[in-house]
Design an enzyme around this catalytic site. Sequence first.
Site, PDB file in Angstrom:
ATOM      1  N   SER A  99       5.476  13.315 -17.859  1.00  0.00           N
ATOM      2  CA  SER A  99       5.558  13.175 -19.320  1.00  0.00           C
ATOM      3  C   SER A  99       5.393  14.490 -20.071  1.00  0.00           C
ATOM      4  O   SER A  99       5.383  14.495 -21.300  1.00  0.00           O
ATOM      5  CB  SER A  99       4.521  12.174 -19.811  1.00  0.00           C
ATOM      6  OG  SER A  99       3.252  12.646 -19.468  1.00  0.00           O
ATOM      7  N   THR A 114       1.540  12.400 -23.332  1.00  0.00           N
ATOM      8  CA  THR A 114       1.444  13.760 -23.886  1.00  0.00           C
ATOM      9  C   THR A 114       0.096  14.396 -23.582  1.00  0.00           C
ATOM     10  O   THR A 114      -0.913  13.699 -23.605  1.00  0.00           O
ATOM     11  CB  THR A 114       1.535  13.618 -25.434  1.00  0.00           C
ATOM     12  OG1 THR A 114       2.685  12.884 -25.751  1.00  0.00           O
ATOM     13  CG2 THR A 114       1.508  14.948 -26.135  1.00  0.00           C
ATOM     14  N   THR A 127       4.852  17.828 -24.740  1.00  0.00           N
ATOM     15  CA  THR A 127       5.335  16.577 -24.146  1.00  0.00           C
ATOM     16  C   THR A 127       6.830  16.623 -23.851  1.00  0.00           C
ATOM     17  O   THR A 127       7.564  17.411 -24.467  1.00  0.00           O
ATOM     18  CB  THR A 127       5.066  15.405 -25.119  1.00  0.00           C
ATOM     19  OG1 THR A 127       5.327  14.164 -24.470  1.00  0.00           O
ATOM     20  CG2 THR A 127       5.947  15.470 -26.351  1.00  0.00           C
ATOM     21  N   ARG A 158      16.219  12.451 -30.057  1.00  0.00           N
ATOM     22  CA  ARG A 158      14.958  11.950 -30.618  1.00  0.00           C
ATOM     23  C   ARG A 158      13.861  13.025 -30.486  1.00  0.00           C
ATOM     24  O   ARG A 158      13.694  13.660 -29.450  1.00  0.00           O
ATOM     25  CB  ARG A 158      14.544  10.692 -29.871  1.00  0.00           C
ATOM     26  CG  ARG A 158      13.246  10.045 -30.373  1.00  0.00           C
ATOM     27  CD  ARG A 158      12.045  10.461 -29.574  1.00  0.00           C
ATOM     28  NE  ARG A 158      10.852   9.694 -29.903  1.00  0.00           N
ATOM     29  CZ  ARG A 158       9.639   9.997 -29.462  1.00  0.00           C
ATOM     30  NH1 ARG A 158       9.450  11.029 -28.680  1.00  0.00           N
ATOM     31  NH2 ARG A 158       8.607   9.259 -29.809  1.00  0.00           N
ATOM     32  N   THR A 165      -1.685  11.101 -28.947  1.00  0.00           N
ATOM     33  CA  THR A 165      -0.826  10.806 -27.802  1.00  0.00           C
ATOM     34  C   THR A 165      -0.305   9.384 -27.997  1.00  0.00           C
ATOM     35  O   THR A 165      -0.888   8.612 -28.749  1.00  0.00           O
ATOM     36  CB  THR A 165      -1.598  10.927 -26.474  1.00  0.00           C
ATOM     37  OG1 THR A 165      -0.712  10.613 -25.394  1.00  0.00           O
ATOM     38  CG2 THR A 165      -2.787   9.981 -26.408  1.00  0.00           C
ATOM     39  N   GLY A 166       0.798   9.062 -27.345  1.00  0.00           N
ATOM     40  CA  GLY A 166       1.333   7.717 -27.476  1.00  0.00           C
ATOM     41  C   GLY A 166       2.665   7.723 -28.194  1.00  0.00           C
ATOM     42  O   GLY A 166       3.356   8.745 -28.238  1.00  0.00           O
TER      43      GLY A 166
HETATM   44  N1  GLY Z   1       3.619  11.403 -28.460  1.00  0.00           N
HETATM   45  C1  GLY Z   1       4.761  11.960 -27.914  1.00  0.00           C
HETATM   46  C2  GLY Z   1       6.021  11.374 -28.333  1.00  0.00           C
HETATM   47  O1  GLY Z   1       6.076  10.292 -28.882  1.00  0.00           O
HETATM   48  O2  GLY Z   1       7.032  11.987 -28.105  1.00  0.00           O
END
Ligand code: GLY
Length: 319
Positions: free
Chosen positions: A78, A181, A199, A209, A232-233
């Site tokens: 990730s 992340t 990340t 994106r 994170t998330g």
């Molecule tokens: N938190 C990292 C992402 O959504 O790309």
Amino acid sequence: MKRRNFLKASALTLASPLLASGDQKVKRNTQNPIVISTWNHGIPANEVSAEILHAGGSALDAVEAGVRVTEADAQNQSVGLGGRPDRKGIVTLDASIMDSQGNAGSVAFLQNIKHPISVARLVMEKTDHVMLAGQGALEFAKEQGFEEENLLTEQSAVGWEEWKRNNNIKDTWGPNDDHDTITSLAQDKNGNIAAACTTSGLAYKLHGRVGDSPIIGAGMFVDNEIGAAGATGVGELVMRTCGSFLVVELMRQGLSPMEACNEAVERIIKKEGKNTKSQVGYIALRKDGEIGYASIHKGFQYALYKNKKNKLYDVPSKL
Ligand code: GLY
């Protein structure tokens, strides 16, 4: 607003006890380096950061060096090398960094560069800009001496092929939970604070994106007068609520780091509803060394280096 009214309004804001309380009551921690990072990959990252901090290095050097460990780890799917690709099979990276002076740098949608965090730092230090994206970010990185390399490992390529077989690539972004992340917050011996976040983003995302990680105030934020926070998330949820900035501002208003992280998570739950499957986790570090953390669902962990111990902790879930 007329200049006179503006000055009056600014003076009122400055005099507000609410805005000042977080700052005035809290004593700055010095001579006791602290690093808090997201997830279990925070443990080896913290080790490297702590070595730098104990040698008298800056929080900025510490967070950059720490998250570079994760970026270089091909087993981690990730972040950086070995990150899961987007739905076209291309690994695209986002990263941001912020120092104790309020300077910030970031890169978004960067390809073929293993250490986006170091490119983000150079955006901060060598340009008048804050963010570079895509081809421009890649050109800048190459001008600064970074070499292009293939970041798609065999393991991640196989996972992508399998995902394509099992999903309709037209209407799904893939699993939300495969997502972790690294965000790292550090305080050096002078008591100064810095943050870094890096990340490969949401697995099998739409091509193009960009998540929260390179957005200053979303993926991470530092205000050395108060503290720092990181996320994170699922980045979309963090961006919609200016998550890390929110946590720092809540601390400024006098909430503890834990209360601030909880409130930021509650705001997401309020928007998304209690049935949300998406995960977001926050970490926070106040200038006195107190930490906070919160997450929507169970499973989130943070790594804390404090008082010369580096340990992994589970975060209780809100739902
Ligand atoms: N938190 C990292 C992402 O959504 O790309």
